[in-house]
Design a protein around this motif. Structure first.
Motif, PDB file in Angstrom:
ATOM      1  N   ASP A   4      -5.511   3.472  -2.869  1.00  0.00           N
ATOM      2  CA  ASP A   4      -6.750   4.033  -2.391  1.00  0.00           C
ATOM      3  C   ASP A   4      -7.054   5.227  -3.291  1.00  0.00           C
ATOM      4  OD1 ASP A   4      -8.973   4.610  -0.718  1.00  0.00           O
ATOM      5  OD2 ASP A   4      -7.892   3.670   0.929  1.00  0.00           O
ATOM      6  N   ILE A   5      -8.151   5.893  -3.042  1.00  0.00           N
ATOM      7  CA  ILE A   5      -8.593   6.955  -3.941  1.00  0.00           C
ATOM      8  C   ILE A   5      -8.893   8.227  -3.155  1.00  0.00           C
ATOM      9  CG2 ILE A   5     -10.347   7.665  -5.609  1.00  0.00           C
ATOM     10  CD1 ILE A   5     -10.833   4.699  -6.170  1.00  0.00           C
ATOM     11  N   ALA A   6      -8.311   9.337  -3.592  1.00  0.00           N
ATOM     12  CA  ALA A   6      -8.654  10.630  -3.007  1.00  0.00           C
ATOM     13  C   ALA A   6      -9.989  11.099  -3.595  1.00  0.00           C
ATOM     14  CB  ALA A   6      -7.564  11.650  -3.316  1.00  0.00           C
ATOM     15  N   ASP A  47       3.260   6.741   8.019  1.00  0.00           N
ATOM     16  CA  ASP A  47       4.710   6.780   7.802  1.00  0.00           C
ATOM     17  C   ASP A  47       5.386   5.536   8.380  1.00  0.00           C
ATOM     18  OD1 ASP A  47       4.597   9.224   6.519  1.00  0.00           O
ATOM     19  OD2 ASP A  47       5.274  10.397   8.240  1.00  0.00           O
ATOM     20  N   ALA A  48       4.926   5.123   9.551  1.00  0.00           N
ATOM     21  CA  ALA A  48       5.579   4.013  10.254  1.00  0.00           C
ATOM     22  C   ALA A  48       5.130   2.642   9.760  1.00  0.00           C
ATOM     23  CB  ALA A  48       5.310   4.125  11.760  1.00  0.00           C
ATOM     24  N   GLU A  49       3.852   2.516   9.389  1.00  0.00           N
ATOM     25  CA  GLU A  49       3.301   1.185   9.117  1.00  0.00           C
ATOM     26  C   GLU A  49       2.586   1.046   7.783  1.00  0.00           C
ATOM     27  OE1 GLU A  49       1.131  -0.397  12.525  1.00  0.00           O
ATOM     28  OE2 GLU A  49       1.922   1.259  13.730  1.00  0.00           O
ATOM     29  N   GLY A  50       2.453   2.128   7.042  1.00  0.00           N
ATOM     30  CA  GLY A  50       1.750   2.066   5.768  1.00  0.00           C
ATOM     31  C   GLY A  50       0.312   2.522   5.897  1.00  0.00           C
ATOM     32  N   ILE A  51      -0.272   2.890   4.774  1.00  0.00           N
ATOM     33  CA  ILE A  51      -1.629   3.432   4.781  1.00  0.00           C
ATOM     34  C   ILE A  51      -2.647   2.392   5.232  1.00  0.00           C
ATOM     35  CG2 ILE A  51      -2.174   2.851   2.372  1.00  0.00           C
ATOM     36  CD1 ILE A  51      -3.015   6.148   4.229  1.00  0.00           C
ATOM     37  N   GLU A  52      -2.325   1.099   5.030  1.00  0.00           N
ATOM     38  CA  GLU A  52      -3.263   0.049   5.443  1.00  0.00           C
ATOM     39  C   GLU A  52      -3.485   0.040   6.951  1.00  0.00           C
ATOM     40  OE1 GLU A  52      -0.437  -0.471   3.836  1.00  0.00           O
ATOM     41  OE2 GLU A  52      -0.930  -1.206   1.820  1.00  0.00           O
TER      42      GLU A  52
END
Length: 253
Positions: A4-6, A47-52
Motif C-alpha cells: 500500500d502507499i503512505a 498485527d494479528a491478521e495483516g494490513i489487508e
C-alpha cells in the motif's frame, strides 16, 4: 507481499490529526471513543491478521461504533494508514538512549536491531511504501534517535542523513526477508527444512559438475543453515556496512 502507499490521503488533514491540531466537533454528544482508540484498534488488527484485514468498518466494529461514526474521526483509510504508521513508530520508541560518539558502532547496531525487531513484530509496516515520509511526532522522534547515533562524528548533515538511509534500507530488506519466510511457511504449510527433505532425493540424481563453485559451497551452506539463518545474515551484513562507514568516519577525524 503487496504494497500500500503512505501519503495517499489529504496531507493537511493527516498532519492535523497526527499533531492534534484538528478541529473538534463543536456540537453533539461527546464521542464514545477517541482517535487513538481507532488507531490502536487498527494496529491490533494488522498485527494479528495483516494490513489487508484493516478496513474502516472492521476498525469501527472493534471499538463498538458504527462505520459512519468512524468517519467523524478519520476521513478515510488512506489517512488511517498514515496514522497507524506514526502511532506504531511510537510503540517502537522507548526512552531515548544517550549515545556517546566513541561508541558509534554499538549505537548504530543498537538502533538497527531495534528497527528490525519492530518490523518483525509489525510486519504489515513492510507492506506500506513510505516514499512520501510520514511526518508525525513519533516518526520524527525515531528519526531523531537514528540521527543521534551518527552525531558528533564529524559528518556533514547530508552524510548523516544518507547514513541513516543506508542502514534503514538494509534493515527494511533484511526484515522483509524474515516476513516473507514466515508467509511462505503459512501459505504452503511446509517448513523450509521439510521442503529441503522433500526435494533432496531428486537433487541427488542431478549432475552439478558444470557448477563447480556452487557445488562446493552449496552443501556446506545447506548443512549449516538450509535456506538461511536470518540472524547470522543480518549480523554479517550489518557488520560489513559498519566497516564501510568506519572508513568514511575515520577520514573525518
Amino acid at each position: 507481499m503487496a504494497e500500500d502507499i503512505a501519503g495517499r490521503g489529504d496531507p493537511i488533514k493527516t498532519l492535523q490529526l497526527m499533531w492534534g491540531t484538528a478541529d473538534s466537533p463543536k456540537r453533539g454528544p461527546k464521542a464514545k471513543v477517541g482517535l487513538n482508540d481507532l488507531v490502536m484498534a487498527a494496529i491490533a488488527i494488522a498485527d494479528a491478521e495483516g494490513i489487508e484485514a484493516v478496513s474502516t468498518r472492521r476498525v469501527a466494529e472493534a471499538v463498538g461504533i458504527s462505520a459512519m461514526s468512524f468517519y467523524t474521526h478519520v476521513p478515510d483509510k488512506a489517512v488511517l494508514l498514515d496514522l497507524m504508521l506514526d502511532a506504531a513508530a511510537g510503540l517502537r520508541a522507548g526512552d531515548a538512549p544517550v549515545f556517546k560518539a566513541e561508541h558509534w558502532r554499538a549505537n548504530v547496531a543498537f538502533v538497527a536491531r531495534a528497527f528490525r525487531d519492530f518490523y518483525i513484530t509489525h510486519p504489515w509496516v513492510l507492506q506500506i511504501s513510505t516514499h512520501r515520509p510520514v511526518l508525525g511526532p513519533h516518526t520524527l522522534r525515531s528519526y531523531e534517535i537514528f540521527l543521534s547515533a551518527f552525531d558528533g562524528l564529524g559528518l556533514s548533515e547530508i552524510e548523516m542523513d544518507l547514513s541513516v538511509t543506508l542502514i534503514a534500507n538494509y534493515v527494511h530488506g533484511a526484515a522483509r526477508d524474515v516476513a516473507r519466510a514466515k508467509m511462505v511457511k503459512e501459505l504452503t504449510g511446509q517448513s523450509d527444512d521439510e521442503w529441503w527433505y522433500a526435494i533432496a532425493p531428486y537433487l541427488e540424481t542431478l549432475d552439478f559438475s558444470p557448477y563447480p563453485v556452487a557445488n562446493r559451497i552449496g552443501p556446506v551452506v545447506g548443512e549449516t543453515y538450509g535456506l538461511g539463518d536470518p540472524d547470522m545474515a543480518f549480523d554479517f551484513g550489518l557488520e560489513r556496512i559498519l566497516d564501510g562507514l568506519a572508513l568514511m568516519i575515520d577520514k573525518k577525524r
